[in-house]
Design a protein around this motif. Structure first.
Motif, PDB file in Angstrom:
ATOM      1  N   MET A   1       0.851  -1.167   0.000  1.00  0.00           N
ATOM      2  CA  MET A   1       0.000   0.000   0.000  1.00  0.00           C
ATOM      3  C   MET A   1       0.896   1.228   0.000  1.00  0.00           C
ATOM      4  N   ASN A   2       0.575   2.165  -0.877  1.00  0.00           N
ATOM      5  CA  ASN A   2       1.404   3.358  -0.950  1.00  0.00           C
ATOM      6  C   ASN A   2       0.931   4.423   0.048  1.00  0.00           C
ATOM      7  N   ARG A   3       1.710   5.453   0.155  1.00  0.00           N
ATOM      8  CA  ARG A   3       1.434   6.519   1.129  1.00  0.00           C
ATOM      9  C   ARG A   3       0.078   7.186   0.881  1.00  0.00           C
ATOM     10  N   ASP A   4      -0.264   7.396  -0.390  1.00  0.00           N
ATOM     11  CA  ASP A   4      -1.550   8.012  -0.713  1.00  0.00           C
ATOM     12  C   ASP A   4      -2.715   7.152  -0.212  1.00  0.00           C
ATOM     13  N   ASP A   5      -2.597   5.825  -0.361  1.00  0.00           N
ATOM     14  CA  ASP A   5      -3.649   4.936   0.128  1.00  0.00           C
ATOM     15  C   ASP A   5      -3.767   4.999   1.642  1.00  0.00           C
ATOM     16  N   VAL A   6      -2.646   5.072   2.326  1.00  0.00           N
ATOM     17  CA  VAL A   6      -2.668   5.164   3.789  1.00  0.00           C
ATOM     18  C   VAL A   6      -3.376   6.447   4.217  1.00  0.00           C
ATOM     19  N   GLU A   7      -3.049   7.557   3.571  1.00  0.00           N
ATOM     20  CA  GLU A   7      -3.693   8.827   3.901  1.00  0.00           C
ATOM     21  C   GLU A   7      -5.189   8.779   3.569  1.00  0.00           C
ATOM     22  N   LEU A   8      -5.520   8.134   2.471  1.00  0.00           N
ATOM     23  CA  LEU A   8      -6.914   7.987   2.084  1.00  0.00           C
ATOM     24  C   LEU A   8      -7.685   7.190   3.134  1.00  0.00           C
ATOM     25  N   ILE A   9      -7.118   6.101   3.592  1.00  0.00           N
ATOM     26  CA  ILE A   9      -7.762   5.275   4.615  1.00  0.00           C
ATOM     27  C   ILE A   9      -7.932   6.054   5.914  1.00  0.00           C
ATOM     28  N   GLU A  10      -6.917   6.813   6.285  1.00  0.00           N
ATOM     29  CA  GLU A  10      -7.029   7.625   7.500  1.00  0.00           C
ATOM     30  C   GLU A  10      -8.170   8.636   7.375  1.00  0.00           C
ATOM     31  N   ALA A  11      -8.304   9.245   6.212  1.00  0.00           N
ATOM     32  CA  ALA A  11      -9.385  10.212   5.995  1.00  0.00           C
ATOM     33  C   ALA A  11     -10.747   9.517   6.038  1.00  0.00           C
ATOM     34  N   ILE A  12     -10.841   8.325   5.455  1.00  0.00           N
ATOM     35  CA  ILE A  12     -12.096   7.575   5.508  1.00  0.00           C
ATOM     36  C   ILE A  12     -12.419   7.187   6.940  1.00  0.00           C
ATOM     37  N   ASN A  13     -11.414   6.818   7.709  1.00  0.00           N
ATOM     38  CA  ASN A  13     -11.621   6.529   9.133  1.00  0.00           C
ATOM     39  C   ASN A  13     -12.278   7.707   9.848  1.00  0.00           C
TER      40      ASN A  13
END
Length: 70
Positions: A1-13
């Motif tokens: 998982m790339n950094r953008d996906d991690v940030e995206l998941i955090e925002a969805i959280n």
């Protein structure tokens, strides 16, 4: 998982609807095509794709547990 996906998941959280739309726009076709390979009809694949994204949103508080989205 790339950094953008991690940030995206955090925002969805954090219940960010814009982040969820970005997730949907990025991955819906891949989810749909995978479902289409496994299911007998396009309608079934579409239903499952919708269910996948519904469940992601519904369980967004647990999205941090996703290790790999692709």
């Amino acid at each position: 998982m790339n950094r953008d996906d991690v940030e995206l998941i955090e925002a969805i959280n954090n219940a960010d609807p814009i982040a969820f739309k970005k997730l949907f726009d990025t991955y819906w076709e891949k989810v749909y095509r995978t479902a289409l390979q496994k299911l007998p009809t396009e309608e079934d694949a579409s239903d499952i794709t919708q269910d996948v994204f519904y469940m992601i949103w519904k369980n967004r508080a647990n999205c941090g547990q996703f290790h790999r989205m692709q």
